[in-house]
Design a protein around this motif. Structure first.
Motif, short mmCIF file in Angstrom:
data_model
loop_
_atom_site.label_atom_id
_atom_site.label_comp_id
_atom_site.label_asym_id
_atom_site.label_seq_id
_atom_site.Cartn_x
_atom_site.Cartn_y
_atom_site.Cartn_z
N LYS A 11 171.43 94.63 -53.41
CA LYS A 11 170.31 95.16 -52.62
C LYS A 11 169.91 94.14 -51.57
O LYS A 11 168.86 93.49 -51.66
N CYS A 63 176.25 94.93 -44.71
CA CYS A 63 175.49 95.73 -45.67
C CYS A 63 176.05 95.55 -47.08
O CYS A 63 177.26 95.66 -47.30
N CYS A 65 174.23 97.11 -49.84
CA CYS A 65 173.80 98.27 -50.65
C CYS A 65 174.64 99.50 -50.34
O CYS A 65 174.62 100.46 -51.08
N THR A 68 173.55 101.65 -45.54
CA THR A 68 173.16 101.43 -44.15
C THR A 68 173.53 102.60 -43.25
O THR A 68 174.52 103.30 -43.49
N SER A 77 168.19 99.33 -44.89
CA SER A 77 168.08 100.49 -45.77
C SER A 77 167.90 100.12 -47.23
O SER A 77 167.34 100.91 -48.01
N HIS A 78 168.33 98.93 -47.65
CA HIS A 78 168.20 98.53 -49.06
C HIS A 78 166.74 98.47 -49.48
O HIS A 78 166.44 98.57 -50.66
N LYS A 79 165.85 98.33 -48.51
CA LYS A 79 164.41 98.27 -48.86
C LYS A 79 163.90 99.62 -49.32
O LYS A 79 162.86 99.71 -49.96
N ASN A 80 164.62 100.70 -48.97
CA ASN A 80 164.19 102.05 -49.34
C ASN A 80 164.87 102.56 -50.61
O ASN A 80 164.64 103.68 -51.01
N LEU A 81 165.72 101.72 -51.21
CA LEU A 81 166.41 102.17 -52.42
C LEU A 81 165.45 102.12 -53.61
O LEU A 81 164.56 101.29 -53.65
N PRO A 82 165.66 103.01 -54.59
CA PRO A 82 164.79 103.02 -55.76
C PRO A 82 164.94 101.74 -56.58
O PRO A 82 165.96 101.11 -56.53
#
Ligand code: FES
Length: 82
Positions: A11, A63, A65, A68, A77-82
């Protein structure tokens, strides 16, 4: 389903020093043991690596995660992963 969603290798990005004129194969499936680059682990899956050709030498944030929107670079985009 499992064949179409990439594995989250990390992440966060992988910051790698690249050399101008060299080509690199970014792992899109997330299964490579040599992140952020392809090691062939995608074989048999729906994924294939993405070729990245360095135009200049320097650090690239690849990237990790695999989510991206700007492959192969990290776009946060990794900041929006669960
Ligand atoms: Fe992931 Fe090749 S190992 S794309």
């Amino acid at each position: 389903m499992s064949g179409t969603i990439p594995v989250v290798a990390q992440k966060g990005s992988y910051k790698v020093e690249v050399e101008a004129g060299k080509a690199y194969w970014w792992c899109a499936c997330g299964k490579s043991g040599k992140q952020p680059f392809c090691d062939g682990s995608h074989k048999g899956s729906a994924f294939s690596p993405l070729k990245f050709e360095a135009e200049t030498s320097g650090i690239v944030s690849f990237c990790g995660c695999k989510a991206t929107g700007n492959q192969p670079r990290c776009d946060g985009s990794h900041k929006n992963l669960p």
